[in-house]
Design a protein around this motif. Structure first.
Motif, mmCIF file in Angstrom:
data_model
loop_
_atom_site.group_PDB
_atom_site.id
_atom_site.type_symbol
_atom_site.label_atom_id
_atom_site.label_comp_id
_atom_site.label_asym_id
_atom_site.label_seq_id
_atom_site.Cartn_x
_atom_site.Cartn_y
_atom_site.Cartn_z
ATOM 1 N N ILE A 5 0.833 -1.210 0.000
ATOM 2 C CA ILE A 5 0.000 0.000 0.000
ATOM 3 C C ILE A 5 0.865 1.256 0.000
ATOM 4 O O ILE A 5 0.544 2.250 -0.657
ATOM 5 N N LYS A 6 1.980 1.228 0.718
ATOM 6 C CA LYS A 6 2.860 2.400 0.791
ATOM 7 C C LYS A 6 3.573 2.659 -0.528
ATOM 8 O O LYS A 6 3.721 3.809 -0.945
ATOM 9 N N THR A 7 4.024 1.600 -1.195
ATOM 10 C CA THR A 7 4.856 1.768 -2.387
ATOM 11 C C THR A 7 4.070 1.845 -3.692
ATOM 12 O O THR A 7 4.603 2.318 -4.698
ATOM 13 N N ASP A 8 2.821 1.393 -3.687
ATOM 14 C CA ASP A 8 2.009 1.390 -4.912
ATOM 15 C C ASP A 8 1.052 2.586 -4.887
ATOM 16 O O ASP A 8 0.097 2.619 -4.105
ATOM 17 N N PRO B 159 -8.872 5.646 0.000
ATOM 18 C CA PRO B 159 -9.390 5.504 1.372
ATOM 19 C C PRO B 159 -9.483 4.067 1.862
ATOM 20 O O PRO B 159 -9.072 3.757 2.979
ATOM 21 N N MET B 160 -10.013 3.171 1.043
ATOM 22 C CA MET B 160 -10.200 1.784 1.456
ATOM 23 C C MET B 160 -8.872 1.154 1.890
ATOM 24 O O MET B 160 -8.795 0.450 2.910
ATOM 25 N N TYR B 161 -7.819 1.403 1.121
ATOM 26 C CA TYR B 161 -6.526 0.778 1.406
ATOM 27 C C TYR B 161 -5.768 1.511 2.512
ATOM 28 O O TYR B 161 -4.961 0.889 3.220
ATOM 29 N N ILE B 162 -6.014 2.792 2.659
ATOM 30 C CA ILE B 162 -5.417 3.522 3.790
ATOM 31 C C ILE B 162 -5.995 2.986 5.103
ATOM 32 O O ILE B 162 -5.258 2.760 6.068
ATOM 33 N N LEU C 245 -7.180 0.006 5.472
ATOM 34 C CA LEU C 245 -6.633 -1.341 5.602
ATOM 35 C C LEU C 245 -5.227 -1.306 6.193
ATOM 36 O O LEU C 245 -4.863 -2.162 7.015
ATOM 37 N N SER C 246 -4.434 -0.314 5.794
ATOM 38 C CA SER C 246 -3.084 -0.195 6.356
ATOM 39 C C SER C 246 -3.145 0.141 7.844
ATOM 40 O O SER C 246 -2.320 -0.342 8.632
ATOM 41 N N MET C 247 -4.122 0.962 8.254
ATOM 42 C CA MET C 247 -4.306 1.252 9.682
ATOM 43 C C MET C 247 -4.667 -0.013 10.453
ATOM 44 O O MET C 247 -4.187 -0.240 11.569
ATOM 45 N N LEU C 248 -5.509 -0.849 9.850
ATOM 46 C CA LEU C 248 -5.888 -2.121 10.475
ATOM 47 C C LEU C 248 -4.669 -3.034 10.601
ATOM 48 O O LEU C 248 -4.475 -3.691 11.634
ATOM 49 N N ALA C 249 -3.822 -3.055 9.574
ATOM 50 C CA ALA C 249 -2.622 -3.892 9.603
ATOM 51 C C ALA C 249 -1.659 -3.438 10.698
ATOM 52 O O ALA C 249 -1.047 -4.262 11.382
ATOM 53 N N ILE C 250 -1.504 -2.122 10.872
ATOM 54 C CA ILE C 250 -0.638 -1.593 11.929
ATOM 55 C C ILE C 250 -1.171 -2.011 13.299
ATOM 56 O O ILE C 250 -0.407 -2.409 14.193
ATOM 57 N N THR C 251 -2.475 -1.914 13.471
ATOM 58 C CA THR C 251 -3.092 -2.323 14.743
ATOM 59 C C THR C 251 -2.874 -3.808 15.000
ATOM 60 O O THR C 251 -2.556 -4.211 16.135
ATOM 61 N N MET D 112 -6.949 -12.034 -1.139
ATOM 62 C CA MET D 112 -7.718 -12.898 -2.033
ATOM 63 C C MET D 112 -8.877 -12.144 -2.686
ATOM 64 O O MET D 112 -9.185 -12.360 -3.869
ATOM 65 N N LYS D 113 -9.524 -11.258 -1.926
ATOM 66 C CA LYS D 113 -10.747 -10.613 -2.413
ATOM 67 C C LYS D 113 -10.495 -9.307 -3.167
ATOM 68 O O LYS D 113 -11.347 -8.895 -3.957
ATOM 69 N N SER D 114 -9.358 -8.652 -2.918
ATOM 70 C CA SER D 114 -9.096 -7.364 -3.564
ATOM 71 C C SER D 114 -8.258 -7.551 -4.820
ATOM 72 O O SER D 114 -7.077 -7.899 -4.743
ATOM 73 N N ARG D 115 -8.866 -7.293 -5.953
ATOM 74 C CA ARG D 115 -8.151 -7.429 -7.227
ATOM 75 C C ARG D 115 -6.998 -6.443 -7.322
ATOM 76 O O ARG D 115 -5.914 -6.775 -7.804
ATOM 77 N N HIS D 116 -7.212 -5.214 -6.848
ATOM 78 C CA HIS D 116 -6.165 -4.186 -6.920
ATOM 79 C C HIS D 116 -4.992 -4.534 -6.013
ATOM 80 O O HIS D 116 -3.831 -4.292 -6.373
ATOM 81 N N LEU D 117 -5.287 -5.099 -4.843
ATOM 82 C CA LEU D 117 -4.213 -5.483 -3.920
ATOM 83 C C LEU D 117 -3.413 -6.647 -4.508
ATOM 84 O O LEU D 117 -2.173 -6.664 -4.412
#
Length: 314
Positions: free
Chosen positions: A49-52, A58-61, A63-69, A294-299
């Protein structure tokens, strides 16, 4: 160290899986794998998320907050859980115990907040798509994230101080591999009514409110999706919510079950409590990166691009 009813002590004894002490070393292999996969999975999510630049949405930002938590939760529980199973290190002093429960409960509340923010993101994207980018600006997302963190820290901050004022003279053996407020307060030989009331207040004001708002968000999302004339468009809109719904169920179901058992299940199985506690803290950080990848095509595309770059550079 054994506990005597009228004897003060200055440390607690943590517990692994009841009745499985002889195979702790083998169990530790499973926990090591869970921690490695969870840390790598959430770190990959953050890196991608940071490099791409295409994922700076918003959705991925959120998600990154959730990953940090999730990474914070893993780091908070890893020393004591692996200490028990690898080295049979069960002792934890009061200060370390209070610090650990502060971080665990703060991060759990913050994860609840992140799930609420992600529900709001899906609500705006589906119910008000034309204003999506104007509502969820970078500044707005930053402010929402900051408010969530401050809320979590503020409501949990009094807990260690409420526990410090007690004199502990009951059994000092905790039933988990880490410290939780609901269990530690029962070790006190003082009146714990303030802690109990405050704990319930926190639960209903934060987790309960978050869950209610998430439910209402999905009621409105479902109502909007069903009003779409095209079945294909309706399914496409709902499909964007599946990952978030999985994250919500993974987080809230075991957490609520464990909370009910702590407060009302005096005769419940110790093994059930232990299993639920591990599921509550370790399963979401393990499964969330897998489900979203698995569910996010962009990810998935971002991960593929990163792998191609690594191969080219090597």
């Amino acid at each position: 160290m054994s506990a005597v009813n009228n004897t003060n002590f200055n440390l607690f004894l943590l517990t692994g899986i009841p009745g499985q002490e002889d195979v702790h070393l083998w169990i530790s292999v499973s926990f090591c794998l869970v921690y490695v996969i969870s840390i790598v999975g959430n770190s990959v999510i953050l890196f991608i998320i940071k490099t791409d630049a295409s994922l700076h949405e918003p959705m991925y930002i959120f998600l990154s907050m959730l990953a940090i938590t999730d990474l914070g939760l893993l780091i908070s529980t890893m020393p004591t859980i692996l200490g028990i199973y690898l080295f049979n290190s069960r002792e934890i002093n009061f200060e370390a115990c209070f610090a650990q429960l502060f971080f665990i409960h703060s991060l759990q509340l913050n994860e609840s907040s992140m799930l609420l923010l992600m529900a709001f993101d899906r609500f705006v994207a589906i119910c008000n798509p034309l204003r999506y980018t104007s509502i969820l600006t970078v500044q707005t997302i930053d402010n929402m994230g900051l408010i969530s963190v401050l809320r979590s820290l503020t409501v949990i901050f009094p807990l260690p101080f409420l526990l410090k004022r007690f004199r502990y003279c009951r059994a000092n053996v905790l039933s988990h591999s880490y410290c939780l407020h609901a269990e530690v307060m029962k070790m006190a030989c003082s009146d714990i009514s303030v802690n109990s009331i405050y704990g319930l207040f926190i639960t209903f004001l934060t987790v309960g409110l978050d869950l209610l708002l998430i439910f209402l968000s999905y009621v409105m999302i479902l109502n909007t999706a069903l009003s779409i004339a095209s079945n294909a468009e309706c399914l496409r809109a709902l499909n964007t919510c599946i990952s978030h719904l999985c994250a919500v169920l993974l987080f809230y179901t075991p957490m609520i079950g464990l909370s009910v058992i702590h407060r009302f299940g005096k005769g419940s199985s110790p093994l059930l409590q232990t299993v639920l506690s591990y599921i509550s803290l370790l399963l979401p950080p393990l499964i969330n990166p897998i489900v979203y990848s698995m569910k996010s095509r962009h990810l998935r595309a971002g991960i593929s691009r990163a792998l191609v770059k690594c191969r080219v550079s090597s």
